[in-house]
Design a protein around this motif. Structure first.
Motif, PDB file in Angstrom:
ATOM      1  N   UNK A 286       0.837  -1.207   0.000  1.00 49.70           N
ATOM      2  CA  UNK A 286       0.000   0.000   0.000  1.00 49.70           C
ATOM      3  C   UNK A 286       0.868   1.250   0.000  1.00 49.70           C
ATOM      4  N   UNK A 287       0.339   2.296  -0.636  1.00 49.80           N
ATOM      5  CA  UNK A 287       1.037   3.584  -0.688  1.00 49.80           C
ATOM      6  C   UNK A 287       0.072   4.654  -0.188  1.00 49.80           C
ATOM      7  N   UNK A 288       0.500   5.431   0.794  1.00 52.67           N
ATOM      8  CA  UNK A 288      -0.346   6.494   1.333  1.00 52.67           C
ATOM      9  C   UNK A 288       0.376   7.820   1.292  1.00 52.67           C
ATOM     10  N   UNK A 289      -0.415   8.887   1.097  1.00 52.04           N
ATOM     11  CA  UNK A 289       0.140  10.240   1.163  1.00 52.04           C
ATOM     12  C   UNK A 289      -0.543  10.953   2.317  1.00 52.04           C
ATOM     13  N   UNK A 290       0.230  11.716   3.106  1.00 47.53           N
ATOM     14  CA  UNK A 290      -0.412  12.485   4.165  1.00 47.53           C
ATOM     15  C   UNK A 290       0.138  13.899   4.167  1.00 47.53           C
ATOM     16  N   UNK A 291      -0.684  14.856   4.598  1.00 47.20           N
ATOM     17  CA  UNK A 291      -0.258  16.264   4.564  1.00 47.20           C
ATOM     18  C   UNK A 291      -0.489  16.925   5.922  1.00 47.20           C
ATOM     19  N   UNK A 292      -0.067  18.194   6.083  1.00 51.38           N
ATOM     20  CA  UNK A 292      -0.135  18.850   7.391  1.00 51.38           C
ATOM     21  C   UNK A 292      -1.526  18.918   8.007  1.00 51.38           C
ATOM     22  N   UNK A 293      -2.552  18.799   7.197  1.00 56.28           N
ATOM     23  CA  UNK A 293      -3.892  18.905   7.774  1.00 56.28           C
ATOM     24  C   UNK A 293      -4.256  17.654   8.564  1.00 56.28           C
ATOM     25  N   UNK A 294      -3.511  16.572   8.318  1.00 59.94           N
ATOM     26  CA  UNK A 294      -3.889  15.314   8.961  1.00 59.94           C
ATOM     27  C   UNK A 294      -4.722  14.459   8.029  1.00 59.94           C
ATOM     28  N   UNK A 295      -4.912  14.922   6.806  1.00 58.94           N
ATOM     29  CA  UNK A 295      -5.625  14.135   5.807  1.00 58.94           C
ATOM     30  C   UNK A 295      -4.697  13.098   5.226  1.00 58.94           C
ATOM     31  N   UNK A 296      -5.231  11.914   4.896  1.00 58.99           N
ATOM     32  CA  UNK A 296      -4.405  10.961   4.182  1.00 58.99           C
ATOM     33  C   UNK A 296      -5.254  10.245   3.156  1.00 58.99           C
ATOM     34  N   UNK A 297      -4.587   9.721   2.135  1.00 58.39           N
ATOM     35  CA  UNK A 297      -5.312   8.930   1.137  1.00 58.39           C
ATOM     36  C   UNK A 297      -4.367   7.901   0.552  1.00 58.39           C
ATOM     37  N   UNK A 298      -4.959   6.804   0.072  1.00 57.77           N
ATOM     38  CA  UNK A 298      -4.179   5.741  -0.545  1.00 57.77           C
ATOM     39  C   UNK A 298      -4.047   5.993  -2.034  1.00 57.77           C
ATOM     40  N   UNK A 299      -2.889   5.711  -2.590  1.00 57.67           N
ATOM     41  CA  UNK A 299      -2.636   5.984  -4.009  1.00 57.67           C
ATOM     42  C   UNK A 299      -1.989   4.802  -4.702  1.00 57.67           C
ATOM     43  N   UNK A 300      -2.185   4.760  -6.030  1.00 59.87           N
ATOM     44  CA  UNK A 300      -1.420   3.831  -6.848  1.00 59.87           C
ATOM     45  C   UNK A 300      -0.123   4.508  -7.277  1.00 59.87           C
ATOM     46  N   UNK A 301      -0.187   5.818  -7.437  1.00 64.48           N
ATOM     47  CA  UNK A 301       1.014   6.575  -7.769  1.00 64.48           C
ATOM     48  C   UNK A 301       0.748   8.026  -7.427  1.00 64.48           C
ATOM     49  N   UNK A 302       1.719   8.708  -6.827  1.00 69.45           N
ATOM     50  CA  UNK A 302       1.520  10.107  -6.473  1.00 69.45           C
ATOM     51  C   UNK A 302       2.849  10.821  -6.306  1.00 69.45           C
TER      52      UNK A 302
ATOM     53  N   UNK B 226      -1.240   6.027 -24.153  1.00 64.22           N
ATOM     54  CA  UNK B 226      -2.699   5.965 -24.357  1.00 64.22           C
ATOM     55  C   UNK B 226      -3.396   5.625 -23.060  1.00 64.22           C
ATOM     56  N   UNK B 227      -4.537   6.231 -22.834  1.00 64.61           N
ATOM     57  CA  UNK B 227      -5.308   5.937 -21.629  1.00 64.61           C
ATOM     58  C   UNK B 227      -5.986   4.596 -21.809  1.00 64.61           C
ATOM     59  N   UNK B 228      -5.785   3.670 -20.874  1.00 64.31           N
ATOM     60  CA  UNK B 228      -6.399   2.340 -20.981  1.00 64.31           C
ATOM     61  C   UNK B 228      -7.612   2.282 -20.081  1.00 64.31           C
ATOM     62  N   UNK B 229      -8.568   1.422 -20.444  1.00 60.93           N
ATOM     63  CA  UNK B 229      -9.782   1.344 -19.628  1.00 60.93           C
ATOM     64  C   UNK B 229      -9.435   0.758 -18.270  1.00 60.93           C
ATOM     65  N   UNK B 230      -8.559  -0.243 -18.269  1.00 58.74           N
ATOM     66  CA  UNK B 230      -8.199  -0.886 -17.011  1.00 58.74           C
ATOM     67  C   UNK B 230      -6.755  -0.526 -16.681  1.00 58.74           C
ATOM     68  N   UNK B 231      -6.523   0.003 -15.464  1.00 61.66           N
ATOM     69  CA  UNK B 231      -5.164   0.348 -15.085  1.00 61.66           C
ATOM     70  C   UNK B 231      -4.433  -0.941 -14.734  1.00 61.66           C
ATOM     71  N   UNK B 232      -3.366  -1.264 -15.469  1.00 61.26           N
ATOM     72  CA  UNK B 232      -2.603  -2.463 -15.128  1.00 61.26           C
ATOM     73  C   UNK B 232      -1.329  -2.028 -14.422  1.00 61.26           C
TER      74      UNK B 232
END
Lengths: 275, 203
Positions: free
Chosen positions: A146-162, A201-207
């Motif tokens: 898993x990959x998570x990003x967090x910022x000074x506000x205390x918010x976090x979210x999971x990402x595939x790439x960021x 190219x944008x693919x329908x399914x992210x591989x």
């Protein structure tokens, strides 16, 4: 008008914003870029090293990447002094969970604990928020890598790439186009059924790419976001988290390995450019 | 019966030539009743071993606590804990509970940063003793002191150290009702750790 409401963390502005938190986020946008990419078999984190002087004595193994526990590591963008406090907190919380339950802390729970700590500085005490953003990379048996990003506000979210740090918008838009496209992995070309190999190219399914593909993609994005025109292994730090015999392995690529990836990316770029 | 003798244990640690050995029995009892014969009391921390003799719950708790502190140390300092530091930490942790102690009497054995052997023993409130030959702990200490004093020689090589440790432990626990039921021996050298299970009297 914002000026009246921006000197106290614990006051909302009439537009419903917390200015101190936003200013903290601004501080991070001046820091060295960090890129995180989730791969099938691991996680890659690439960061721009902003070593200011050749006279600096080498102390810790890295200024950007920190191990939090056996199965979690993080990349830092922002005020290093603030980051040290939070990293120590993260290490303690991960250690205490493992002491109590005799099993490694689930990654999201650790991220949430650190973020709750940060959130307190946006609501109580009259203290300023932490000027740090993190990329947490971790593995647990419940949700895998898993990959998570967090910022000074205390918010976090999971990402595939960021991306966090300077030029993160440019980095993110490049990732949006490139992540999951067939050009970022050699193996997945066979897995794709009937899809033509079209770059960008944008693919329908992210591989998901594999770790090697993710490394190349990370270097590619870092090349774009870094100030310097020439990319070199001294300015970049490449970190890989992967699984070996069921154990999580942390690895910061050494000079030769990093240079190899940089060269591969450069070779990929030249055929597409001018002859 | 004292609380330190409730579960039963026997631990010996000895130095050899550029190596250390540590051995423990594997019995867990509730006074006279034997409950388990694979309860190990010796735990590895990189190049050091900690043997914990005493109340089983405190043995397990102290192991978890030491693991926690060792991991934190390695994360912060980016290097491994030497046996001396581990021993000092253990001593400190025990004294923190001076007026409500952990009922364990630990033993620390390992190779320091120069691969020199290190030994220490402690009482339940953390008073350390450093020796260069052997340390013992558990319910059969009288027996173990006698055996070690008789069998110990300086600068034993790995195989001889293994034999000495094993014989000293086996003979000691066979005359003690509360320890025995199996034994484990670890020898630490600069090249690694050799661990063996001993064939012991299961009574």
């Amino acid at each position: 008008m914002a000026r009246r409401y921006d000197s106290s963390t614990t006051t909302f502005s009439p537009e419903g914003r917390l200015h101190q938190v936003e200013y903290a986020i601004e501080a991070i946008n001046n820091a060295g870029t960090c890129i995180g990419i989730l791969a099938k078999d691991g996680i890659v984190m690439a960061s721009e090293k902003r070593v200011t002087s050749g006279l600096l004595a080498p102390s810790k193994s890295s200024e950007k990447t920190y191990k939090i526990s056996q199965h979690v590591a993080c990349n830092v963008a922002g005020l290093t002094a603030d980051a040290n406090i939070l990293i120590d907190q993260a290490r303690l919380r991960a250690g205490r969970y493992e002491y109590q339950y005799c099993e490694p802390i689930p990654v999201e729970q650790l991220v949430e604990l650190v973020c709750n700590y940060k959130q307190a500085y946006t609501q109580y005490g009259g203290l300023r928020p932490f000027g740090v953003a993190f990329l947490f990379a971790g593995y647990d048996e419940h949700y895998g890598f898993q990959l998570y990003q967090s910022d000074p506000s205390g918010n976090y979210s999971g990402w595939k790439a960021t991306v966090i740090g300077s030029n993160n918008q440019a980095g993110k838009s490049l990732l949006k186009n490139e992540y999951g496209s067939s050009s970022s992995s050699e193996e997945e070309e066979e897995e794709k059924e009937g899809e033509m190999k079209v770059e960008g190219a944008a693919t329908e399914e992210i591989s998901m790419p594999d770790v090697k593909g993710a490394l190349r993609l990370a270097v590619k994005v870092l090349n774009k976001t870094m100030d310097a025109s020439a990319s070199s292994s001294e300015k970049m730090e490449l970190y890989v988290m992967s699984l070996e015999n069921g154990q999580v392995v942390h690895k910061i690529l050494n000079k030769e390995e990093a240079q190899k990836v940089i060269d591969e990316v450069e070779a990929e770029a030249t055929p597409a450019g001018e002859t | 019966m004292s609380i330190l003798e409730y579960n039963g244990a026997a631990i010996i640690a000895m130095t050899g030539k550029n190596c250390v050995g540590i051995a423990c029995d594997t019995r867990l009892g509730a006074q006279a009743q034997t409950v388990s014969c694979d309860f190990r009391k010796v735990f590895q921390f990189n190049k050091s071993f900690v043997g914990l003799a005493g109340l089983a719950t405190d043995v397990q708790t102290m192991n978890n606590l030491l693991t926690f502190r060792k991991n934190l140390y390695e994360l912060r300092e980016e290097r491994e804990m030497t046996p001396r530091v581990l021993s000092n930490l253990l001593s400190n942790l025990l004294y923190e509970k001076r007026f409500g102690p952990y009922f364990i009497e630990p033993v620390v054995a390992g190779l320091d940063e120069n691969n020199e052997p290190f030994l220490s023993g402690m009482d339940l409130i953390g008073a350390p003793v450093y020796t260069d030959d052997f340390v013992v702990s558990g319910t059969a200490t009288g027996n173990m002191y006698g055996m070690c004093e008789t069998l110990y020689k300086k600068d034993m090589e790995v195989e001889e150290l293994f034999e000495t440790l094993s014989q000293a432990l086996l003979a000691s626990v066979d005359r003690d009702a509360l320890s025995g039921w199996g034994a484990t021996v670890h020898i630490v050298t600069k090249d690694g750790v050799i661990s063996r299970e001993l064939k012991a009297r299961m009574d």
